[in-house]
Design an enzyme around this catalytic site. Structure first.
Site, mmCIF file in Angstrom:
data_model
loop_
_atom_site.group_PDB
_atom_site.id
_atom_site.type_symbol
_atom_site.label_atom_id
_atom_site.label_comp_id
_atom_site.label_asym_id
_atom_site.label_seq_id
_atom_site.Cartn_x
_atom_site.Cartn_y
_atom_site.Cartn_z
ATOM 1 N N LYS A 66 4.185 1.236 -3.716
ATOM 2 C CA LYS A 66 3.756 0.481 -5.017
ATOM 3 C C LYS A 66 4.638 0.738 -5.967
ATOM 4 O O LYS A 66 4.982 -0.355 -6.857
ATOM 5 C CB LYS A 66 2.208 0.911 -5.327
ATOM 6 C CG LYS A 66 1.428 0.845 -4.420
ATOM 7 C CD LYS A 66 -0.070 0.971 -4.596
ATOM 8 C CE LYS A 66 -0.909 0.546 -3.483
ATOM 9 N NZ LYS A 66 -2.344 0.812 -3.794
ATOM 10 N N GLY A 70 -5.816 11.825 -9.033
ATOM 11 C CA GLY A 70 -4.677 10.981 -8.492
ATOM 12 C C GLY A 70 -3.842 10.311 -9.440
ATOM 13 O O GLY A 70 -4.600 9.220 -10.086
ATOM 14 N N GLY A 74 0.384 5.014 -7.661
ATOM 15 C CA GLY A 74 -0.019 3.753 -7.609
ATOM 16 C C GLY A 74 -1.507 3.291 -8.065
ATOM 17 O O GLY A 74 -1.843 2.611 -9.039
ATOM 18 N N THR A 118 0.813 -1.261 0.179
ATOM 19 C CA THR A 118 0.059 -0.140 -0.006
ATOM 20 C C THR A 118 0.797 1.327 -0.131
ATOM 21 O O THR A 118 2.124 1.199 -0.060
ATOM 22 C CB THR A 118 -0.845 -0.049 1.215
ATOM 23 O OG1 THR A 118 -1.925 0.911 0.927
ATOM 24 C CG2 THR A 118 -0.317 0.073 2.416
ATOM 25 N N ASP A 127 -5.496 -2.912 -8.062
ATOM 26 C CA ASP A 127 -6.207 -1.723 -7.340
ATOM 27 C C ASP A 127 -7.492 -1.411 -8.648
ATOM 28 O O ASP A 127 -8.645 -1.207 -8.079
ATOM 29 C CB ASP A 127 -5.444 -0.605 -7.228
ATOM 30 C CG ASP A 127 -4.658 -0.937 -5.866
ATOM 31 O OD1 ASP A 127 -5.123 -1.717 -5.203
ATOM 32 O OD2 ASP A 127 -3.943 -0.235 -5.559
#
Length: 266
Positions: free
Chosen positions: A74, A135, A138, A70, A111
């Site tokens: 990443k 964003g 990762g 997390t 994800d």
């Protein structure tokens, strides 16, 4: 029922900084038990400067079979992988590492699958939608790829780290699937709004978008798991939007994570 760990229990860790917000340890450990696997997932807080030392030790721990990754590790963990899935290679980031026979890591990034899957579970199909993603880290890069693969009509990406944002936009446009462009914090005109930043984890954080401009018909999703209802999701619900939380995202891709950690592919 989860049996207490013994000396034969296989160890998995979730590494991040911070780490207190993660929900995976209990869920993944229970999923291992449901599959008849004697394994446990434990949280480990490691600062970025200490990550190389941690990974060096991890490869030598013979009962450590996998790592869940997390923020903010990443990208760095991808660099530490000896092999990875095609998806992880494209994104150059991982959120899962599975131990290979020689102790090195094989990585994947799921994800995006969890985020889009959570939306679909709420009855939202991103195909044909205009999407705004906040964003380009990762998780954000994985969500961006998943949205492109889901067939959004357009994707705008907003990130204050312009170099990282522009690199992701160029990479995605190279696929030739859908137009990807620079976005802003203004969500007006978008059908799908995704927050893939930590904004909202700390009290006083600014909202990732101007929530006053959200359309009631827009779907709003967030990666944050603590608080479970982030300020962005709370504002989106007040505006009448269908929403997906970070917990929704996690619950959707828990099975994908466990499958990979136990030897399958996502």
């Amino acid at each position: 029922m989860i049996a207490p760990p013994t000396g034969a229990t296989r160890l998995f860790v979730i590494v991040g900084d911070p780490i207190a917000q993660v929900r995976a340890p209990a869920g993944v450990t229970a999923a291992f038990a449901a599959r008849g696997h004697d394994g446990i997932l434990m949280p480990v807080q490691v600062a970025p400067t200490d990550l190389p030392d941690f990974l060096s030790v991890a490869t030598r721990l013979k009962n450590l079979d996998g790592i869940v990754v997390t923020i903010p590790h990443k990208f760095a963990c991808y660099q530490a992988c000896t092999s990875a899935t095609e998806r992880a290679h494209f994104l150059r980031t991982v959120n899962l590492m599975r131990r290979r026979a020689d102790g090195s890591g094989h990585g994947d990034m799921v994800d995006g699958l969890g985020f889009v899957g959570a939306a679909r579970a709420k009855g939202i199909d991103p195909k044909g939608m205009r999407a705004l993603l906040v964003g380009a880290g990762g998780a954000g890069s994985a969500i961006a790829l998943a949205l492109v693969e889901a067939g959004v009509s357009e994707l705008a990406i907003h990130d204050n780290a312009a170099e990282r944002r522009d690199a992701l936009i160029g990479q995605l446009n190279g696929l030739g699937n859908v137009p990807v462009r620079i976005g802003t914090s203004d969500p007006a005109g978008f059908d799908f709004v995704a927050n893939a930043t930590p904004a909202g984890m700390k009290e006083g954080d600014p909202l990732p978008v101007d929530v006053a401009k959200l359309a009631q018909s827009a779907y709003c999703g967030c990666v944050i798991t603590k608080p479970e209802i982030s300020p962005f999701i709370a504002a989106a619900r007040k505006a009448g939007c269908v929403t997906g939380t970070g917990t929704d995202m996690y619950e959707h891709h828990e099975g994908i994570m466990v499958n990979f950690l136990l030897g399958g592919e996502g």
